[in-house]
Design a protein around this motif. Structure first.
Motif, short mmCIF file in Angstrom:
data_model
loop_
_atom_site.label_atom_id
_atom_site.label_comp_id
_atom_site.label_asym_id
_atom_site.label_seq_id
_atom_site.Cartn_x
_atom_site.Cartn_y
_atom_site.Cartn_z
N ASP A 12 35.85 31.89 38.94
CA ASP A 12 36.23 30.68 39.16
C ASP A 12 37.46 30.35 40.17
OD1 ASP A 12 34.05 29.72 37.57
OD2 ASP A 12 35.40 29.69 35.83
N ASN A 13 37.43 31.20 41.12
CA ASN A 13 38.64 31.05 42.32
C ASN A 13 39.94 31.17 41.49
OD1 ASN A 13 36.87 30.63 44.48
ND2 ASN A 13 36.98 28.49 44.14
N LEU A 14 39.96 32.14 40.36
CA LEU A 14 41.19 32.65 39.73
C LEU A 14 40.97 34.10 39.61
CD1 LEU A 14 41.41 29.93 36.94
CD2 LEU A 14 42.79 30.21 39.02
N LEU A 15 42.28 34.83 39.79
CA LEU A 15 42.21 36.26 39.60
C LEU A 15 43.17 36.48 38.54
CD1 LEU A 15 41.65 39.18 40.45
CD2 LEU A 15 43.91 39.01 41.81
N ARG A 16 42.75 37.22 37.11
CA ARG A 16 43.79 37.44 36.27
C ARG A 16 44.03 38.94 36.21
NH1 ARG A 16 45.07 35.31 31.29
NH2 ARG A 16 43.84 33.49 31.58
N LEU A 17 45.20 39.37 36.04
CA LEU A 17 45.83 40.65 36.11
C LEU A 17 46.36 40.80 34.80
CD1 LEU A 17 46.75 38.90 38.99
CD2 LEU A 17 47.35 41.43 39.66
N THR A 18 45.88 41.86 34.13
CA THR A 18 46.25 42.17 32.51
C THR A 18 46.74 43.47 32.66
OG1 THR A 18 44.73 40.41 32.10
CG2 THR A 18 45.70 42.14 30.42
N SER B 51 49.30 39.04 30.73
CA SER B 51 48.43 38.75 31.57
C SER B 51 48.80 37.45 32.24
CB SER B 51 47.08 38.42 30.46
OG SER B 51 46.16 37.82 31.45
N THR B 52 48.42 37.45 33.60
CA THR B 52 48.90 36.37 34.51
C THR B 52 47.74 35.89 35.27
OG1 THR B 52 50.51 35.53 35.63
CG2 THR B 52 49.94 37.79 36.31
N VAL B 53 47.76 34.81 35.78
CA VAL B 53 46.65 34.19 36.62
C VAL B 53 47.22 33.57 37.90
CG1 VAL B 53 44.91 32.48 36.81
CG2 VAL B 53 45.31 33.60 34.60
N VAL B 54 46.40 33.87 39.04
CA VAL B 54 46.77 33.28 40.15
C VAL B 54 45.57 32.68 41.05
CG1 VAL B 54 48.90 34.54 40.63
CG2 VAL B 54 46.67 35.56 41.48
N ASP B 55 45.87 31.91 41.85
CA ASP B 55 44.77 31.11 42.62
C ASP B 55 44.21 32.30 43.72
OD1 ASP B 55 44.81 28.91 41.32
OD2 ASP B 55 46.25 28.12 42.64
N ALA C 149 52.28 38.42 41.08
CA ALA C 149 51.45 38.64 39.78
C ALA C 149 51.42 40.22 39.44
CB ALA C 149 49.99 38.16 40.05
N ALA C 150 51.33 41.10 40.45
CA ALA C 150 51.00 42.50 40.11
C ALA C 150 52.29 42.78 39.60
CB ALA C 150 50.79 43.21 41.34
N LYS C 151 53.45 42.64 39.98
CA LYS C 151 54.85 42.92 39.45
C LYS C 151 55.07 42.36 38.05
CE LYS C 151 57.49 43.16 43.85
NZ LYS C 151 58.65 42.30 44.45
N ILE C 152 54.52 41.28 37.88
CA ILE C 152 54.73 40.78 36.37
C ILE C 152 53.76 41.53 35.33
CG2 ILE C 152 54.08 38.79 34.95
CD1 ILE C 152 54.76 37.12 37.30
N ALA C 153 52.57 41.69 35.96
CA ALA C 153 51.78 42.34 34.91
C ALA C 153 51.95 44.02 34.53
CB ALA C 153 50.06 42.46 35.44
N ALA C 154 52.39 44.69 35.78
CA ALA C 154 52.60 46.09 35.79
C ALA C 154 53.76 46.50 34.82
CB ALA C 154 53.06 46.40 37.07
N SER C 155 54.48 45.17 34.48
CA SER C 155 55.73 45.82 33.55
C SER C 155 55.25 46.32 32.24
CB SER C 155 56.83 44.51 33.49
OG SER C 155 55.94 43.44 32.90
N ALA C 156 54.17 45.89 31.81
CA ALA C 156 53.60 46.18 30.48
C ALA C 156 52.56 47.25 30.74
CB ALA C 156 52.85 45.10 30.03
N ALA C 157 52.29 48.05 31.71
CA ALA C 157 51.50 49.15 31.80
C ALA C 157 52.13 50.31 31.27
CB ALA C 157 51.07 49.42 33.42
N ASP C 158 51.21 51.24 30.77
CA ASP C 158 51.75 52.68 30.26
C ASP C 158 52.42 53.42 31.22
OD1 ASP C 158 52.43 54.71 28.59
OD2 ASP C 158 50.37 54.98 27.98
N LYS C 159 53.65 53.81 31.04
CA LYS C 159 54.17 54.64 32.32
C LYS C 159 54.16 55.97 31.95
CE LYS C 159 56.03 50.74 33.79
NZ LYS C 159 55.74 49.68 32.84
#
Length: 364
Positions: free
Chosen positions: A39-45, A54-58, A13-23
């Protein structure tokens, strides 16, 4: 915030989200991933304000909350840690990451500084991921590079209610890919630089949902949403450019045609005006080109068989435009529809009726 999570899940999930971060790091918070546990979910944006993901994982949320971590450090850390499960906890302005035999304390900027992100609940059109991927791949080559014509540097996505268009043009050539699908009517011009991020998203699931909202376009595939700012302005009426009823038509084997074009192009330097002349006679196409350099010149000629029964006809093209056009098709045969030496030419394939290319000839 305190959670327990499988290492593989947060790593991916971190790899997916990090692609949009400002380098570039001009605004420090934009170099971070926002972590939101609930709610037992982690959203990474992450977002650089032009695109966002933005992606969500259990996970197991022991304490709800938010935190931010540097995107590139998070990806490296989550990829290198051992153990199957990690614990993440926000402590006094830091994010503490623990594994079976490791403990890391990462700097964390206040989550309140992260741009507010609103992810839509409803999406207006749904397409197979491979279909939108194919549409973008087959038209994006024709997008303009001239910043003075900024609108043409993007790719137009347009929904008519019963069909969907992906379009790109630089004013000299045009590519249109049409998919028949029911949806709401809308249109959006996506910056070309957003397409690479979109292509990564399309690998996340078999279907992608799309909606245009608040001058942004959102794409959802599986548990991941990607969005992009749009190019503002009115896209040219491309439907008026596509010729109908051109009377001079030839059909040719795509592979043989593409090989002949590439052979002829060998004599050109990159910076030259690269003109190729087509001379059509019954069932034959002769391609000729001349390269001028100082007082010397080089010439190339290739003759290939075609299906053509009209009068002899001569027309010229920018050879790079023709190579890219023919290369965008996958079928075995290509049909070229012409009228006058200076009028728009339509390129189609009976095996790919959803794709149409238009090329403006060069004066010869």
């Amino acid at each position: 915030m305190k959670i327990r999570i499988k290492k593989d899940k947060i790593r991916d999930a971190a790899k997916i989200a990090a692609s949009a971060a400002d380098k570039r790091g001009a605004i420090p918070i934009l170099a971070n991933i926002l972590l939101e546990a609930e709610d037992n979910l982690l959203r990474l944006t992450a977002t650089n304000l032009e695109i966002g993901v933005s992606t969500v994982v259990d996970c197991i949320v022991e304490e709800e909350g938010k935190a931010t971590v540097n995107a590139s450090k998070a990806v490296r850390l989550f990829s290198s840690l051992t153990g199957e499960e990690l614990t993440l906890e926000r402590e006094e302005g830091k994010v503490v990451v623990k594994s079976v035999n490791s403990r890391f304390s990462l700097a964390s900027l206040p989550p309140e500084e992260f741009p507010e992100v609103e992810v839509p609940e409803d999406f207006s059109v749904k397409l197979p991921s491979d279909e939108i991927d194919k549409a973008l791949k087959k038209v994006s080559y024709a997008a303009g590079k001239d910043e003075a014509k900024y609108i043409l540097t993007g790719v137009l996505l347009r929904s008519f209610g019963d069909r969907f268009h992906a379009v790109a043009t630089d004013g000299h050539r045009l590519a249109l890919y049409e998919v028949f699908v029911e949806s709401e009517e809308w249109s959006a011009i996506i910056p070309k630089k957003s397409l690479s991020e979109l292509k990564r998203l399309l690998r996340e699931g078999n279907e992608v949902e799309i909606v245009e909202k608040h001058n942004k376009i959102y794409f959802r595939s599986g548990d991941t949403v990607m969005w992009s700012s749009l190019i503002e302005g009115e896209y040219p009426d491309y439907t008026k450019v596509i010729p109908e009823g051109n009377s001079k038509v030839f059909t040719v084997d795509r592979g043989e045609f593409l090989s002949a074009l590439k052979e002829v192009s060998v004599i050109f330097d990159r910076e030259e005006v690269r003109a190729v002349i087509f001379d059509l006679t019954e069932n034959s196409l002769r391609l000729t080109a001349k390269s001028l350099e100082g007082e010397t010149s080089e010439e190339a000629e290739v003759v290939i068989p075609v299906e053509y029964s009209g009068e002899p006809f001569r027309i010229g093209f920018n050879i790079a435009h023709m190579i890219e056009s023919i290369g965008s098709f996958d079928g075995d045969s290509i049909t070229v529809h012409m009228e006058e030496p200076v009028s728009p030419v339509l390129v189609t394939s009976q095996e790919e009726p959803q794709l149409k290319n238009v090329i403006m000839p060069m004066k010869v």
